[in-house]
Write an enzyme that holds these catalytic residues in place. Structure first.
Site, short mmCIF file in Angstrom:
data_model
loop_
_atom_site.label_atom_id
_atom_site.label_comp_id
_atom_site.label_asym_id
_atom_site.label_seq_id
_atom_site.Cartn_x
_atom_site.Cartn_y
_atom_site.Cartn_z
N ASP A 205 25.70 59.79 61.74
CA ASP A 205 26.37 60.09 60.61
C ASP A 205 27.90 60.09 61.09
OD1 ASP A 205 27.32 62.08 58.56
OD2 ASP A 205 25.12 62.51 58.53
N HIS B 84 30.80 65.89 56.93
CA HIS B 84 29.34 65.35 56.55
C HIS B 84 28.34 65.30 57.79
CE1 HIS B 84 26.13 62.70 55.10
NE2 HIS B 84 26.58 63.08 54.01
N SER C 262 21.51 63.78 51.39
CA SER C 262 21.88 63.87 52.62
C SER C 262 21.71 65.26 53.16
CB SER C 262 23.61 63.59 52.58
OG SER C 262 23.84 62.32 52.62
#
Length: 718
Positions: free
Chosen positions: A96, A172, A503
């Site tokens: 990620d 994220h 996600s």
């Protein structure tokens, strides 16, 4: 005998005793708290001087919800969280945007020692050194050569556009990593909302982070960096990989180097690593699902039973309701309210209707709450808030077709409503000479909302590249998920954020996969995927069908949720599994029309597709999808008994409309564990329904298990 001596005698070493011991009680009474397996607890109970061994109970705080929503709350000895010892000893790799290591979610309190098989490193870089790793975050690497080459530009670190290390600059990666395996953190919340005990799916699993996504320049994650991350993760010794990254339509073939996730995950799977990937966020349009390789677990997103209702009180004393996560900057009294179209800079166009930037008259907007109507799915409440704030407005009510996920507007309080509520507010504004309104403070509401529902953004099947492979495989919570985040706000503290997307659903499944792996250490990635799919739920918390909302509301089908909403406690004991090995995927690729040379290039072995092919329909997936049924087709499957030694399963079918199904044999009799039995399913078109997919299911049932696979069939004219 001292507590440590007793524990080390049983566990075999002082180091093991030290890592197992949580507390030693000496003053009120003599005893200790330690992490023990069920068999170890029974063993130590027989030691001289031991009066009683009791399991540790968790006293309930208000949880951050998604895990409890799925039934893994640790209160029962039969719960998967308990049976798996919270994933202890398993290593999850997260590919990620990096990690914020100081987040409390990555503390290593209560963690076991780093597994001796671990070969990874804590790679140093800007604002990141080896001290940032611990027994929770055991590895961190970053890969930047690919994106530097792609962009042909250097990183300007002085303006903070990114950080040259595994440290996260977007939030994220921190969010996904903590969702999969974050440690326990009390009183986690987002702006005072959703307060509770935060944790990941496998709070005692170890984490390894691989940063491949960058924010500088155009940003993104390149194939070169992704492939290197997969390569290193395999070398390092991870057990599970969570990858919340994807491509856009049109998709590249599974053997195309530009489909690095398919290639990297093939090699990971061949090495026994289970790979979970996000399905993509281009729903609710059909055929938008990404990460469709048959060796990947592809995850769709659903809502949970939590909402943030926010009152809107009008001047006529009527109260209407929307949702919001903006808890600050509220004027708690009544103030003027107007409709954006009434204060347009240019009355000849409709840009003010959706509050586009520059469309509002600042003189007329100043000091007022503005009601805006979204005109398209691309308009966001955040961009409308910027427009209203720039025009001097003090609040925003944003009416739009149901869109899942809430965003904070930061500048002014914002409330999202549907078109019905928006129209009722507009009616009041039109009828009143001096319309006024008061915006309430959001509240956290749990358990009262019909759920789950497929998120509107969750990408839908069928697969555009392999229609015979059902995608997505499974669904999990992915709307308004609270998890760790990078520092934000004036205080610059490492906090928690609400985020939505597939996600977010992907690391939920990665966490559950970790728990299953902890219980069934020898299960293959295909076995784990099968267990998830065949035990999933098709009904929600109130007994109604899981719904999806595209252009209209309907019951969700396999192209929305695959097998259904993941059910962790059932998945650990599926009864039967549909297993597959690397050779099965090789035969599938040959059967899909790829050449011997191209398949050999993927596998790095010599493959002869002329002698090594498999009909796509016969890949042993926990689903059956027939894109082109003319008159009749027969599909082969085989199941492995992972339940009781002597088990008898009877078949039940729910045939798709316009199709008849026949299963042979109808009864499967097992007399040993891990025994494999084949069966065939023949599909007949009745010739009454053509042109679109119809859905059904095939169930194998014994007294203790319901093993269900989804069936999708499209009958076509000959």
């Amino acid at each position: 005998m001292s507590h440590y001596k007793m524990l080390s005698d049983m566990l075999g070493s002082k180091e093991a005793a030290k890592s197992s011991m949580l507390y030693s009680y000496k003053h009120g009474f003599s005893g200790f708290a330690a992490r023990l397996t069920e068999s170890q607890a029974k063993e130590i109970e027989a030691f001289p001087g031991v009066v009683q061994v009791i399991p540790n109970r968790i006293h309930k705080l208000h949880t951050t919800r998604s895990w409890e929503f799925m039934g893994i709350n640790g209160h029962s000895p039969e719960n998967l969280l308990t049976r798996s010892n919270m994933g202890e000893g398993v290593i999850i790799g997260v590919i990620d945007s990096g990690v914020w290591p100081e987040s409390e979610s990555f503390n290593d309190k209560g963690m076991s020692p780093i597994p001796s098989r671990w070969k990874g490193i804590c790679q140093e870089g800007e604002l990141f050194n080896s001290s940032n790793c611990n027994k929770k975050l055991i590895g961190a690497r970053w890969f930047i050569k690919g994106i530097l080459d792609q962009n042909q530009t250097s990183v300007n670190i002085s303006n903070g556009e990114d950080i040259l290390s595994a440290r996260d600059s977007s939030g994220h990666g921190t969010h996904t990593a903590s969702t999969a395996a974050g440690n326990f953190v009390e009183n986690a919340n987002y702006e005072g909302l959703a307060t509770g005990l935060a944790r990941g799916g496998a709070p005692r699993a170890h984490l390894a982070v691989y940063k491949v996504c960058w924010s500088f320049g155009p940003g993104g994650c390149t194939d070169a960096d992704l492939l290197k991350a997969f390569d290193k993760a395999i070398q390092d010794g991870v057990d599970i990989l969570s990858v919340s990254i994807g491509n856009s339509i049109p998709l590249f073939s599974y053997l195309d180097q530009r489909n690095s996730i398919a290639i990297g995950s093939f090699h990971a799977t061949a090495n026994g690593i289970t790979v979970a990937c996000s399905a993509g966020n281009d729903g609710p349009t059909a055929m938008t699902v990404e990460n469709t390789a048959p060796w990947i677990i592809t995850v769709a997103a659903t809502t949970i039973d939590r909402a943030f209702p926010t009152a809107i009180t009008l001047g006529n004393n009527r109260t209407l309701w929307g949702q919001s996560v903006d808890t600050r900057m509220h004027n708690h009294g009544f103030t003027g309210i107007t409709f954006s179209d009434r204060i347009a800079v240019n009355a000849s166009d409709d840009s003010a209707l959706g509050c586009k930037r520059g469309s509002l008259n600042a003189t007329l907007a100043a000091g007022k709450i503005i009601l805006c109507f979204s005109q398209s799915s691309t308009q966001s409440i955040f961009s409308a808030a910027i427009s209203v704030a720039e025009a001097g407005g003090v609040g925003l009510i944003f009416a739009q077709y149901r869109a899942d996920g809430l965003d904070s507007c930061h500048f002014i309080p914002c409330i999202k409503v549907d078109y019905e509520v928006g129209t009722q507010i507009l009616s009041y504004i039109r009828k009143s000479r001096s319309p006024i309104a008061k915006l309430g403070i959001p509240k956290t509401d749990i358990g009262k909302w019909l759920s789950p529902r497929v998120a509107d953004f969750s990408a839908r099947g069928p697969s555009s590249i392999s229609p015979a492979v059902l995608k997505p495989d499974i669904a999990a919570p992915g709307v308004d998920i609270v998890a760790a985040y990078i520092p934000f706000g004036a205080e610059r503290t490492s906090g928690y954020a609400l985020m939505s997307g597939t996600s977010m659903s992907c690391p939920h499944v990665a966490g559950i996969t970790t728990l299953i792996k902890s219980v069934h250490k020898n299960w293959s990635p295909a076995a784990i995927r099968s267990a998830l799919v065949t035990t999933a739920s098709q009904t929600g918390s109130h007994g109604s069908n899981i719904a999806e909302e595209g252009s209209t509301r309907k019951a969700a089908d396999p192209f929305d949720i695959g097998g259904g909403l993941v059910n962790p406690n059932r998945a650990v004991d599926p009864g039967l599994i549909y297993d597959a090995e690397t050779d099965d995927y090789v035969k599938f690729l040959c059967g899909a029309g790829f050449s011997s040379k191209s398949v050999s290039g993927l596998t790095k072995t010599n493959v002869n597709c002329a002698k090594n092919r498999l009909n796509e329909l016969n890949l042993n997936l926990p689903s059956i999808t027939i894109p082109y049924l003319k008159r009749k087709v027969t599909v082969s499957r085989k199941v492995t008994n992972v339940g009781a030694v002597d088990s008898v399963y009877k078949s039940m079918v729910q045939a798709p409309q316009g199709v008849k199904m026949k299963v042979e044999p109808r009864i499967l009799r097992f007399n040993e564990t891990n025994q494999i039995l084949p069966f065939k399913v023949t599909f007949f078109s009745t010739g009454k329904v053509y042109g679109d997919y119809r859905f059904g299911s095939l169930i194998w049932r014994d007294p203790n298990h319901i093993v269900r696979i989804p069936v999708s069939v499209r009958a076509i004219l000959v």
